[in-house]
Design an enzyme around this catalytic site. Structure first.
Site, mmCIF file in Angstrom:
data_model
loop_
_atom_site.group_PDB
_atom_site.id
_atom_site.type_symbol
_atom_site.label_atom_id
_atom_site.label_comp_id
_atom_site.label_asym_id
_atom_site.label_seq_id
_atom_site.Cartn_x
_atom_site.Cartn_y
_atom_site.Cartn_z
ATOM 1 N N ARG A 114 27.573 -25.718 -19.698
ATOM 2 C CA ARG A 114 28.694 -24.818 -20.630
ATOM 3 C C ARG A 114 30.144 -24.751 -19.694
ATOM 4 O O ARG A 114 31.586 -24.892 -19.681
ATOM 5 C CB ARG A 114 27.914 -23.670 -21.339
ATOM 6 C CG ARG A 114 27.738 -24.236 -23.050
ATOM 7 C CD ARG A 114 27.194 -23.390 -23.388
ATOM 8 N NE ARG A 114 25.410 -23.509 -23.054
ATOM 9 C CZ ARG A 114 24.855 -22.265 -23.158
ATOM 10 N NH1 ARG A 114 25.372 -21.268 -22.940
ATOM 11 N NH2 ARG A 114 23.662 -22.745 -22.872
ATOM 12 N N ILE A 148 9.847 -23.439 -0.212
ATOM 13 C CA ILE A 148 8.627 -23.955 0.306
ATOM 14 C C ILE A 148 7.685 -25.119 -0.227
ATOM 15 O O ILE A 148 7.720 -25.552 -1.569
ATOM 16 C CB ILE A 148 7.122 -23.089 0.134
ATOM 17 C CG1 ILE A 148 8.119 -21.725 0.742
ATOM 18 C CG2 ILE A 148 5.978 -23.267 1.327
ATOM 19 C CD1 ILE A 148 7.213 -20.123 0.901
ATOM 20 N N GLU A 205 17.816 -9.353 -11.564
ATOM 21 C CA GLU A 205 18.398 -9.168 -12.898
ATOM 22 C C GLU A 205 18.596 -7.899 -13.597
ATOM 23 O O GLU A 205 18.018 -7.286 -13.588
ATOM 24 C CB GLU A 205 17.474 -10.131 -13.759
ATOM 25 C CG GLU A 205 17.192 -11.299 -13.208
ATOM 26 C CD GLU A 205 18.202 -12.706 -13.295
ATOM 27 O OE1 GLU A 205 19.177 -12.495 -13.888
ATOM 28 O OE2 GLU A 205 18.106 -13.516 -12.629
ATOM 29 N N LYS A 221 4.365 -18.403 -11.800
ATOM 30 C CA LYS A 221 3.739 -19.349 -10.548
ATOM 31 C C LYS A 221 2.763 -19.172 -10.651
ATOM 32 O O LYS A 221 2.188 -21.108 -9.952
ATOM 33 C CB LYS A 221 4.734 -18.835 -9.123
ATOM 34 C CG LYS A 221 6.116 -18.897 -9.593
ATOM 35 C CD LYS A 221 6.770 -17.862 -8.663
ATOM 36 C CE LYS A 221 8.943 -18.192 -9.306
ATOM 37 N NZ LYS A 221 9.538 -16.740 -8.107
#
Lengths: 433, 433
Positions: free
Chosen positions: B45, B134, B188, B203
């Site tokens: 964008r 990793i 955040e 994860k």
């Protein structure tokens, strides 16, 4: 789909480990590889009491394995230079894929072997040749393929690291620890390869080629052993904030590549400085990824077999490439996923750390411990601090128990008059086995 | 051979990192992949000041990238669930291979995406979705393919580990450290995903499927955050010999698979307990290999780009499979090996630890330091112990210098009258950069 047939040459420590892992994990491995993998022939001068080869074709002629038209993949585990070279080249000329754990062979004859493989359109895999079960070759060759590698440094000889660890931990002398390592079977009767850094230089030569894209050049490696390190050095290093490790180091400079094995002082807070005993670890510094480290058992029957068999799976997955997905997304073939359920939280078993705030009153600890006893929860440790306050923290470490049982015990304890507020609980894991 | 064309969707932190790594390391990467890889289109964008897209086709319509007939591989780096899902499925239906760093997408919609990929005969790669740079997905899916995995445990959220590290190291409180992490950009503005363990559970869900061969089941993961951990807990844990880490743990039991993210006390001597700050690490326990550990940066522009680009190279190497050797033996294509020389030992540059035995006599230190000064060798530290003996050990730590220069200085010092015997030298490496 018809099974892939492998022939194992050499039935020593790694050979028997490979035989046993292929057999024990046959189902799991075929769920990953997409095909059954069976040992069709073994070439070995003698049987190994650690593995049961009944029903297997065992020949004392390893070259019969390399030329056997039934065999798809030849696994070379005899070690050494000359016969191994001849065996691997024979297998390649006969159109076999080859898996080897032989670092001396690859470091010294690798350039020739790879050229023959390229010409004959077969795969030669050698993950087990460096750092045993740690997938370090795969990490550098594939996992870090985006990077300009700046340098790598590794503890890649377990015997040497065992000696350095004992010297530091127990204040013992080099000769004394070496004698023990020989008695324990870690070190060979002739320990030169290990303590003089030749074994490490073989492995470093391989890693440097993978990292920097240069041909194998073992003859140019600089090696220095650990036999001259004294207790004084170990202690002075510690005083300066360092630890002495026997490292293989390779670094790219504008003028060329450093390729060197020597005792090295490294800052003692580094993870690499805390790799103890016979364990191996390799640090790799890349321009994009920064520093990564890979740790695990660098030798032994099954750790090395882990790498040998991973290479076999790699070969099989490439052979059976029918669509784009060489490696299945979730590691196992889509049709072979398991319906093993994910357990609800209540069924999870861990040990617990509990922080309980109690009113300082006789008998409160007895009430708590009775509830644990009745619930079948064993207590590992209790900390109760002396205090002048009315309220005391009681810290309890328990043994492993199902969460359901712990929930119930905590509810009972929280309902005691002597207990204030909610109990804090944090799970405890030893991460040992 | 014609170059492989990739399209990057999303030009945020990871997008710009990927763009830059592909450009900066273009030569090195093509030597590894066997084909040039060029960014043919970017869907974003807005531009990102961290990368120079001049000369590149930049469109604000990411779906134009997914349907562009010129593009071979679509790299999805927009994040989030719904649009990302639609984008990836569109790319797959258009016969594109897909590389993504999106853990939320894979954990929640992975089963559907993989099925579509299988049907359309394209690859979907997601190494960057877990633990940044990793190569942990490759390690479990390929490197440990021989093993029955017993369990795995990982520090897979850098923000959480940064908070736990600061709380222990500096005695700070949770809220205080979180505020700093937000100011530093680690966390955040809405820190829920990080500190409540949702990001880690995404994860962990992926790792557990790879380890145990079960479908992705994010909705069954148990998550518990770190916001309740107090300074008291950190200190009591230390007293008991433990450290508190926010771990994702998955364990295979006879009844099912544990899938859980929670604060955990682990023995403080474990390498995993010593993974500090924003770094990530995953421990994997397999029946053959034993315990292995993988450590590195779990986030950030270039570490994550390292994994994204490694996936691109994986796809290209599989696409260009002409003979058995999907991955070149020495990581780089045989025709692209470099003639960068291996340096002779004299040209190697390191720092040094020197143990010098001197006669206790005034001026001896001045003699030694003058020789170093004249040779241009800087001294980092000197230890000279008080002693009643006639002979004193002088320990000197130097800064980095070429071995040739050090050899010369040592020869001069050894020839002094005040010096007894040979000087012991051990090399020193900081292993920092």
């Amino acid at each position: 789909m018809k099974p892939v047939k492998v022939g194992i040459c050499g039935l020593g420590t790694v050979g028997s480990g490979t035989f046993n892992v292929l057999k024990r994990n046959e189902d799991e491995i075929s769920r990953r590889a997409g095909q059954r993998i069976i040992v069709a022939q073994v070439g070995a001068r003698r049987e190994n009491p650690n593995c049961d080869t009944s029903g297997i074709d065992v020949t004392s002629d390893i070259f019969a394995v390399a030329t056997n038209p039934e065999i798809d993949i030849v696994i070379e585990l005899i070690g050494g230079y000359d016969v191994a070279r001849k065996l691997v080249l024979t297998a390649i000329e006969n159109g076999k894929h080859v898996v080897t754990a032989n670092k001396a062979l690859i470091a010294v004859h690798g350039n020739e072997i790879f050229e023959a493989a390229q010409k004959n359109n077969v795969m030669v895999a050698f993950e087990a040749s460096v750092a045993g079960g740690i997938p370090i070759i795969k990490a550098i060759r594939e996992g870090l393929a985006a990077n300009q590698i700046n340098w790598l440094a590794g503890i890649i000889n377990g015997t040497g690291n065992f000696i350095m660890t004992e010297m530091r931990d127990k204040g013992r002398d080099f000769a004394d620890v070496l004698a023990e390592a020989q008695a324990l079977g870690y070190a060979e009767a002739d320990p030169t390869f290990d303590v003089e850094g030749i074994d490490a230089a073989h492995k470093l030569t391989i890693l440097a080629s993978l990292a920097f894209g240069i041909p194998l050049q073992f003859e140019k490696a600089y090696t220095e052993g650990i036999s001259q390190i004294t207790q004084d050095d170990v202690k002075f290093a510690e005083e300066l904030g360092y630890r002495i490790k026997h490292l293989g180091i390779s670094r790219r400079t504008p003028d060329g590549v450093e390729l060197r094995v020597h005792p090295t002082l490294i800052p003692k807070q580094l993870l690499l400085a805390n790799v103890e005993g016979v364990m191996n670890a390799v640090m790799v510094d890349g321009d994009a990824v920064g520093q990564t480290l890979y740790y695990g058992a660098g030798a032994g029957a099954e750790p090395t077999a882990s790498a040998v068999v991973a290479d076999v799976v790699d070969v099989v997955r490439t052979l059976s490439l029918e669509n784009g997905n060489r490696v299945p997304h979730l590691a196992f073939q889509p049709s072979a996923l398991s319906d093993l359920p994910v357990l609800p939280a209540e069924e999870i078993e861990t040990a617990y750390y509990l922080r309980i705030h109690a009113i300082e009153r006789p008998g409160v600890l007895a009430h708590i411990t009775k509830i644990f006893g009745d619930s079948g929860i064993n207590i590992e440790a209790i900390i109760q601090k002396e205090t002048t306050a009315e309220q005391v923290p009681v810290i309890i470490l328990t043994q492993r128990v199902k969460e359901r049982v712990m929930n119930d015990a905590i509810a009972q304890i929280e309902s005691l008059d002597d207990i204030l507020g909610k109990i804090t609980r944090i799970r405890v894991e030893q991460l040992k086995d």
